[in-house]
Every structure is written in C-alpha cells, then in structure tokens.
Design a protein around this motif. Structure first.
Motif, PDB file in Angstrom:
ATOM      1  N   LYS A 220      14.220 -16.526  45.157  1.00 42.31           N
ATOM      2  CA  LYS A 220      13.598 -17.348  43.945  1.00 42.31           C
ATOM      3  C   LYS A 220      14.582 -17.424  42.616  1.00 42.31           C
ATOM      4  O   LYS A 220      14.674 -18.451  42.105  1.00 42.31           O
ATOM      5  N   LEU A 221      14.821 -16.234  42.233  1.00 47.11           N
ATOM      6  CA  LEU A 221      15.939 -16.237  41.300  1.00 47.11           C
ATOM      7  C   LEU A 221      17.208 -16.962  41.519  1.00 47.11           C
ATOM      8  O   LEU A 221      17.746 -17.381  40.509  1.00 47.11           O
ATOM      9  N   GLY A 222      17.698 -16.905  42.666  1.00 46.83           N
ATOM     10  CA  GLY A 222      19.032 -17.473  42.971  1.00 46.83           C
ATOM     11  C   GLY A 222      19.036 -18.910  42.900  1.00 46.83           C
ATOM     12  O   GLY A 222      20.032 -19.487  42.651  1.00 46.83           O
ATOM     13  N   ARG A 223      17.822 -19.536  43.101  1.00 44.87           N
ATOM     14  CA  ARG A 223      17.619 -20.941  43.288  1.00 44.87           C
ATOM     15  C   ARG A 223      18.816 -21.780  44.112  1.00 44.87           C
ATOM     16  O   ARG A 223      19.131 -22.872  43.854  1.00 44.87           O
ATOM     17  N   ALA A 224      18.811 -20.947  45.160  1.00 43.94           N
ATOM     18  CA  ALA A 224      19.897 -21.686  46.276  1.00 43.94           C
ATOM     19  C   ALA A 224      19.239 -21.623  47.865  1.00 43.94           C
ATOM     20  O   ALA A 224      20.096 -21.296  48.627  1.00 43.94           O
ATOM     21  N   GLY A 225      17.794 -21.346  47.916  1.00 39.50           N
ATOM     22  CA  GLY A 225      17.279 -21.431  49.110  1.00 39.50           C
ATOM     23  C   GLY A 225      17.136 -20.073  49.884  1.00 39.50           C
ATOM     24  O   GLY A 225      17.349 -19.115  48.952  1.00 39.50           O
ATOM     25  N   LEU A 226      17.072 -19.939  50.969  1.00 41.85           N
ATOM     26  CA  LEU A 226      16.977 -18.600  51.714  1.00 41.85           C
ATOM     27  C   LEU A 226      18.320 -17.962  52.069  1.00 41.85           C
ATOM     28  O   LEU A 226      19.005 -18.580  52.744  1.00 41.85           O
ATOM     29  N   LEU A 255      25.192 -14.397  60.925  1.00 39.85           N
ATOM     30  CA  LEU A 255      26.178 -14.408  59.813  1.00 39.85           C
ATOM     31  C   LEU A 255      25.562 -13.862  58.555  1.00 39.85           C
ATOM     32  O   LEU A 255      24.441 -14.600  58.038  1.00 39.85           O
ATOM     33  N   SER A 256      26.389 -13.238  57.851  1.00 42.05           N
ATOM     34  CA  SER A 256      25.811 -12.780  56.357  1.00 42.05           C
ATOM     35  C   SER A 256      25.845 -14.065  55.634  1.00 42.05           C
ATOM     36  O   SER A 256      26.666 -15.084  55.486  1.00 42.05           O
ATOM     37  N   TYR A 257      24.966 -14.241  54.634  1.00 37.95           N
ATOM     38  CA  TYR A 257      24.724 -14.967  53.305  1.00 37.95           C
ATOM     39  C   TYR A 257      25.600 -14.803  52.528  1.00 37.95           C
ATOM     40  O   TYR A 257      25.985 -13.848  52.182  1.00 37.95           O
ATOM     41  N   GLY A 258      26.126 -16.102  51.797  1.00 37.80           N
ATOM     42  CA  GLY A 258      26.923 -16.149  50.788  1.00 37.80           C
ATOM     43  C   GLY A 258      26.426 -16.604  49.557  1.00 37.80           C
ATOM     44  O   GLY A 258      25.473 -17.380  49.282  1.00 37.80           O
ATOM     45  N   ARG A 259      26.682 -16.088  48.473  1.00 39.51           N
ATOM     46  CA  ARG A 259      26.208 -16.378  47.053  1.00 39.51           C
ATOM     47  C   ARG A 259      27.386 -16.639  46.303  1.00 39.51           C
ATOM     48  O   ARG A 259      28.275 -15.999  46.054  1.00 39.51           O
ATOM     49  N   THR A 260      27.270 -17.563  45.043  1.00 43.75           N
ATOM     50  CA  THR A 260      28.208 -17.921  44.261  1.00 43.75           C
ATOM     51  C   THR A 260      27.991 -16.997  43.020  1.00 43.75           C
ATOM     52  O   THR A 260      26.902 -16.548  42.804  1.00 43.75           O
ATOM     53  N   PRO A 261      28.743 -17.139  41.888  1.00 45.52           N
ATOM     54  CA  PRO A 261      28.678 -16.035  40.810  1.00 45.52           C
ATOM     55  C   PRO A 261      27.569 -16.612  39.973  1.00 45.52           C
ATOM     56  O   PRO A 261      26.746 -15.926  39.473  1.00 45.52           O
ATOM     57  N   LYS A 262      27.328 -17.707  40.001  1.00 44.25           N
ATOM     58  CA  LYS A 262      26.266 -18.482  39.268  1.00 44.25           C
ATOM     59  C   LYS A 262      24.716 -17.663  39.859  1.00 44.25           C
ATOM     60  O   LYS A 262      23.749 -17.202  38.971  1.00 44.25           O
ATOM     61  N   GLU A 263      24.579 -17.695  41.222  1.00 40.50           N
ATOM     62  CA  GLU A 263      23.465 -17.394  41.840  1.00 40.50           C
ATOM     63  C   GLU A 263      23.244 -15.718  41.617  1.00 40.50           C
ATOM     64  O   GLU A 263      22.136 -15.321  41.333  1.00 40.50           O
ATOM     65  N   ILE A 264      24.395 -14.973  41.682  1.00 42.20           N
ATOM     66  CA  ILE A 264      24.383 -13.611  41.381  1.00 42.20           C
ATOM     67  C   ILE A 264      23.856 -13.118  39.890  1.00 42.20           C
ATOM     68  O   ILE A 264      23.018 -12.610  39.764  1.00 42.20           O
ATOM     69  N   LEU A 265      24.506 -14.079  39.036  1.00 41.42           N
ATOM     70  CA  LEU A 265      23.886 -13.764  37.441  1.00 41.42           C
ATOM     71  C   LEU A 265      22.593 -13.938  37.404  1.00 41.42           C
ATOM     72  O   LEU A 265      21.976 -13.416  36.255  1.00 41.42           O
ATOM     73  N   ARG A 266      22.053 -15.061  37.928  1.00 41.79           N
ATOM     74  CA  ARG A 266      20.602 -15.603  38.101  1.00 41.79           C
ATOM     75  C   ARG A 266      19.831 -14.454  38.486  1.00 41.79           C
ATOM     76  O   ARG A 266      18.714 -13.938  37.948  1.00 41.79           O
ATOM     77  N   VAL A 268      20.823 -10.731  38.829  1.00 42.23           N
ATOM     78  CA  VAL A 268      20.721  -9.451  38.143  1.00 42.23           C
ATOM     79  C   VAL A 268      20.569  -9.636  36.788  1.00 42.23           C
ATOM     80  O   VAL A 268      20.091  -8.570  36.088  1.00 42.23           O
ATOM     81  N   TYR A 269      20.477 -10.958  36.100  1.00 44.17           N
ATOM     82  CA  TYR A 269      19.839 -11.129  34.902  1.00 44.17           C
ATOM     83  C   TYR A 269      18.397 -10.841  34.939  1.00 44.17           C
ATOM     84  O   TYR A 269      17.563 -10.874  33.837  1.00 44.17           O
ATOM     85  N   GLY A 270      17.789 -11.247  35.992  1.00 47.44           N
ATOM     86  CA  GLY A 270      16.415 -11.597  36.211  1.00 47.44           C
ATOM     87  C   GLY A 270      15.634 -12.470  35.635  1.00 47.44           C
ATOM     88  O   GLY A 270      14.472 -12.935  35.374  1.00 47.44           O
ATOM     89  N   SER A 271      16.677 -13.584  35.088  1.00 47.95           N
ATOM     90  CA  SER A 271      16.202 -14.871  34.393  1.00 47.95           C
ATOM     91  C   SER A 271      15.908 -15.926  35.213  1.00 47.95           C
ATOM     92  O   SER A 271      15.436 -16.861  34.623  1.00 47.95           O
ATOM     93  N   GLY A 272      16.773 -15.824  36.311  1.00 44.42           N
ATOM     94  CA  GLY A 272      16.716 -17.175  37.047  1.00 44.42           C
ATOM     95  C   GLY A 272      17.928 -18.136  36.512  1.00 44.42           C
ATOM     96  O   GLY A 272      18.090 -19.227  36.749  1.00 44.42           O
ATOM     97  N   LYS A 273      18.767 -17.746  35.341  1.00 42.55           N
ATOM     98  CA  LYS A 273      19.494 -18.660  34.730  1.00 42.55           C
ATOM     99  C   LYS A 273      20.594 -17.874  34.487  1.00 42.55           C
ATOM    100  O   LYS A 273      20.730 -16.743  33.623  1.00 42.55           O
ATOM    101  N   GLU A 274      22.069 -18.355  34.777  1.00 41.32           N
ATOM    102  CA  GLU A 274      23.006 -17.819  34.497  1.00 41.32           C
ATOM    103  C   GLU A 274      23.548 -17.442  33.176  1.00 41.32           C
ATOM    104  O   GLU A 274      24.650 -17.123  32.692  1.00 41.32           O
TER     105      GLU A 274
END
Length: 302
Positions: A220-226, A255-266, A268-274
């Motif tokens: 949900k926070l990553g906002r990039a699907g499953l 295969l392992s999923y990949g995330r962008t820095p934007k998704e990661i920040l969303r 770990v910040y817990g805000s859903g916004k980078e």
C-alpha cells in the motif's frame, strides 16, 4: 633498454589492474542510496543482539551522524541472539564496502528504532491500535517480526537498482550485497514460517497474519502494486500457483520483486510519499537521491 620498457609496462599493468576505476555519478548515487537501509539494519541488529551499535563497533563508518533513537538490546534466546549478531556484523561489512567503493558516502541519518516506532508500523498494518503497544525488543517472536520489516525492503531495492547500473564494478558490488540480504531475509522468513501458526502474545493473532499485514502495508505504501507477500498466501500467489506456503516472496516466475528508491522511501517513511519523512527516518534519509525528493517538497512550498 628493452628490459626496462618491459618492466615499466608490467608495473603499469599492475597498477591499472588494482587501481579502482571511477564510477559514473549515476552508479555512485544508486550505490549510495542503500546506505540508508544498511545503517538501519546494522543498528537494529547490533543493538538487538548486543546492546550497542556502530558507535561502539565501527565509529568511523557513521560519518559523525546522530545515534539512533530508542534502540536497545532485545530479550532473545541464545540461538536468535547468535543469528542476529551475525547479521549485525554483516551489515557493518556492507556499509564499509559501499563507502569504500563510492569514496565516502554520507553520514548516518537519524534513525528512530524505538519500540514506539515499530509499534506505530504494526498499528498501521492492522489499521487499529494494538494493546499493549507492540514491543520489538520483548522476545524472539516480536523481534523476528520486526526484523521481517527491514532486510526485504533493502533486497527489493538492490533488485530494482541493478538494471540501471552502468558498470560491472557496481553490478558486482550489488550482486554481493543482494546475495547476503536475500540470505538474511530467507533465514528470517524460515524462522517465522516455523512459527507461522503460533499466536503472538497477548494479541491472539498468528505470526502469519502479522507477516501478511506487514506485507500488505508495504504494498500500500509503495504504491506500485504487488511486490510483497506474507508467509501464507492464496494458492494462485504461491510458487507456480500450486501452494499456500510462501517461505520466499517472489513473482509468478519465482523471481524477486524490485523496488525503486521512491517506493522504498514511501515505505520506510511510513507516509506513502517520498517527499514526506517520518517513521524510521524522522528527518529523512540521506544521499543525493533521497535529499532530492525532500528538496523538491521544500521548493513546492516556496
């Protein structure tokens, strides 16, 4: 004369073979960004297993950054203490490897590793406050569930960064980091999978329900699907659509999923916004990529 020239040639070849090749700025930025996660993992694992962190183990790697908030020794059994201690020292090596490759890196960001910070994540995952507040340091189960939150995010970051790296040197470093991060995540998931049907005291909620809720929150926070799955899933999400057990999180081809820095920040910040820091990073993450998003928010306000 010929011998002298040959000697010079071999000396030059030797130095060229051992001298580090400068990385392009884009590779440096992509290698620098994961330091935010590596700092967090190092401090959480070191404090959790031994009661002290980088300032005691390897202070030169902190860059003078502030000590983490609320980190402390967890009430762990000898086996889990042993495993988490190994993880902690592995993260020290990761920080050193990245910093040496990019020529320094940034200072440790302020990290909030308090029980309140982890408790807030769990409350957010369940959509309601649990009582008493979830304490990551209380026991093996709580600590393993809290650890479940961390290495997997870094793992997906390395998978996501790899296609954008330009040099073999950077790709080799990321492959080495990804190998160990994946191993840590697999061990944590295995330990939790063995305990999947146990209820977490005093909530009466099973371990696998906790992992599913945490994974759902990260999606949900990553906002990039499953890109995240708990320990027990609907069969169509299991390996080859055949099984409910999900000891490793992976896509339809395993295969392992990949995330962008934007998704990661969303996440770990817990805000859903980078652009909106908080959660484990009260003042935001550090480095060129992370600060760019924070600067963008400031510019929008001006």
């Amino acid at each position: 004369m010929a011998m002298a020239m040959a000697t010079t040639f071999y000396v030059l070849c030797f130095f060229l073979s051992v001298a580090p090749v400068p990385l392009p700025k884009s590779d440096q930025n992509l290698l620098e960004f994961p330091l935010n996660l590596e700092y967090m993992e190092a401090e959480f694992f070191l404090y959790g297993s031994m009661g002290f962190g980088l300032d005691h183990i390897q202070p030169n790697l902190t860059g003078g950054g502030p000590p983490p908030i609320g980190a402390r020794k967890a009430n762990l059994t000898p086996l889990i203490t042993d495993i988490i201690t190994q993880f902690g020292y592995q993260e020290v090596g990761h920080i050193r490897a990245i910093k040496s490759r990019i020529g320094g890196g940034f200072r440790r960001p302020l990290l909030n590793l308090s029980a309140e910070s982890f408790g807030a994540v769990i409350n957010q995952a369940f959509g309601k406050p649990l009582y008493p507040l979830f304490d990551p340091y209380a026991n093996d189960i709580n600590y393993l569930l809290s650890s479940y939150i961390i290495p997997y995010v870094g793992l997906t970051g390395y998978v996501g960064a790899n296609p954008y790296l330009q040099t073999p040197t950077a790709k080799k470093l990321v492959a080495g980091l990804l190998g160990v991060e994946s191993g840590q995540d697999a061990i944590l998931r295995n330990l939790l999978y063995e305990r999947a049907t146990l209820c977490v005291v005093p909530y009466g909620i099973t371990v696998f329900d906790f992992t599913n809720k945490i994974s759902e929150l990260r999606n949900k926070l990553g906002r990039a699907g499953l890109k995240d799955e708990g320990l027990v899933v609907s069969p169509y999400l299991g390996a080859e659509g055949k099984v409910k057990g999900n000891v490793l999180s992976a896509d339809t081809n395993s295969l392992s999923y990949g995330r962008t820095p934007k998704e990661i920040l969303r996440i770990v910040y817990g805000s859903g916004k980078e652009q909106v820091p908080g959660g484990f990073y009260p003042h935001g993450a550090n480095g060129t990529i992370a600060r760019k998003y924070l600067k963008a928010k400031i510019n929008l306000k001006e």
